[in-house]
Structures are given as structure tokens and as C-alpha cells.
Design a protein around this motif. Sequence first.
Motif, PDB file in Angstrom:
ATOM      1  N   UNK A   1       0.833  -1.199   0.000  1.00 15.81           N
ATOM      2  CA  UNK A   1       0.000   0.000   0.000  1.00 15.81           C
ATOM      3  C   UNK A   1       0.868   1.249   0.000  1.00 15.81           C
ATOM      4  N   UNK A   2       0.567   2.208  -0.850  1.00 13.09           N
ATOM      5  CA  UNK A   2       1.290   3.483  -0.882  1.00 13.09           C
ATOM      6  C   UNK A   2       0.350   4.598  -1.310  1.00 13.09           C
ATOM      7  N   UNK A   3       0.678   5.817  -0.862  1.00 15.65           N
ATOM      8  CA  UNK A   3      -0.122   6.999  -1.200  1.00 15.65           C
ATOM      9  C   UNK A   3       0.441   7.736  -2.399  1.00 15.65           C
ATOM     10  N   UNK A   4       1.776   7.739  -2.499  1.00 12.89           N
ATOM     11  CA  UNK A   4       2.468   8.566  -3.482  1.00 12.89           C
ATOM     12  C   UNK A   4       3.749   7.878  -3.903  1.00 12.89           C
ATOM     13  N   UNK A   5       4.123   8.084  -5.163  1.00 10.44           N
ATOM     14  CA  UNK A   5       5.431   7.629  -5.625  1.00 10.44           C
ATOM     15  C   UNK A   5       6.149   8.841  -6.216  1.00 10.44           C
ATOM     16  N   UNK A   6       7.428   8.899  -5.960  1.00  7.67           N
ATOM     17  CA  UNK A   6       8.270   9.950  -6.498  1.00  7.67           C
ATOM     18  C   UNK A   6       9.318   9.285  -7.383  1.00  7.67           C
ATOM     19  N   UNK A   7       9.400   9.715  -8.618  1.00  8.52           N
ATOM     20  CA  UNK A   7      10.400   9.186  -9.543  1.00  8.52           C
ATOM     21  C   UNK A   7      11.637  10.066  -9.444  1.00  8.52           C
ATOM     22  N   UNK A   8      12.746   9.456  -9.063  1.00 10.94           N
ATOM     23  CA  UNK A   8      14.001  10.183  -8.939  1.00 10.94           C
ATOM     24  C   UNK A   8      14.940   9.750 -10.059  1.00 10.94           C
ATOM     25  N   UNK A   9      15.348  10.707 -10.838  1.00 11.03           N
ATOM     26  CA  UNK A   9      16.249  10.438 -11.960  1.00 11.03           C
ATOM     27  C   UNK A   9      17.683  10.732 -11.533  1.00 11.03           C
ATOM     28  N   UNK A  10      18.662  10.379 -12.358  1.00 11.90           N
ATOM     29  CA  UNK A  10      20.054  10.611 -11.965  1.00 11.90           C
ATOM     30  C   UNK A  10      20.320  12.062 -11.552  1.00 11.90           C
TER      31      UNK A  10
END
Length: 174
Positions: A62-71
Motif C-alpha cells: 500500500x502506498x499513497x504517493x510515488x516519487x520518480x528520482x532520476x540521476x
Amino acid sequence: MRRTFIILLLANFLTNCQNSEKRNYSNTKGNADLEAVFEQLSKKARTDSILNFSLDSLTSFDWDTVLVLTPYTPIKYLERNTNIDLEPLFYTKITVTEGYNVLAFIKNDKLIEWVELRALYGSFDYYDSTRFYDPSTANFRMILTDRKFTSGQPILKVEPIDSTGTFINWRNAM
């Protein structure tokens, strides 16, 4: 003189042991499965040329939010601006190499899971990485491009899409 050198050497060793303990972050919650899923998706996208997917359907937690982190994402800056403790991400490979992306999953304003994804399984570096997605909007497509890594492998671009599969160009929307 020799005694002073030995004491300094011992102090340095003890300090480094303490620091390495502090930096020994790993995602022990067992989400290596997600990297394996992305490996399979990338194989399919290399065959089909384009593949749509939802992060919500790929995760088993279960998660509320995802953050995509690039290089080279400035993690400390994000941490300050979001008030979310992202310290474990300071020690991921995105801080030192272009070959990885990180998906950071957040629940109740706390980092609960993260996975380091090899760019070989999809490159998320299409725009500013400070965008958060909730489970209903974390929809992407993986596209086989003409560009290649130095290894000769083709680059798979991963970009956000809406519920109809249409590319969301955040740069033009602002």
C-alpha cells in the motif's frame, strides 16, 4: 610520533566504522521483486516497441504517493521542500551515476519503500523528477527508442500517460 600516528589511524578507523553503519541503508522490505518486474516489462517493450503500465498494478504493498528520482536528483532539496525524510535515498546510485532511477514510495508522509532501477529497464529522465504520483495517476508507457547505451542496448524511454494512454507533457502544461 609513531604513537600519535597509530592513535590517529585508530580514531579514523573507528569514525569510519560508525559512519558506514549510519550509511548502511538498504531497502530490506523485499521489493527486489519490482526490479524483476521492470526487467520483464523491458523485455516485452523491446519486442512490442511500446508498453503501457500502471505502478499500482505492479506493487504488492500500500502506498499513497510515488516519487520518480532520476540521476543526480537533488534529494536534500526535495527532502527540505516536502518535509519527508528521504535520507536512505542519499546513498542510492542515482547520486553518482546516470545508470539508475529510483522509485520512492510514500505512505502517510513517510518513505516506506524504494527501488533502484537500472536505466536499462527504462529511463525515466524525460522531465523534472519532482512530480509526485498517486496510485490512480502513476500510469506510464515504455517506448523503445533509436538511441542506445554505450553497451549497444537500446534505450527504453518511460513517460507518463493519462488514463486513455495519451502522453502527458508536463513541460507544455505549465
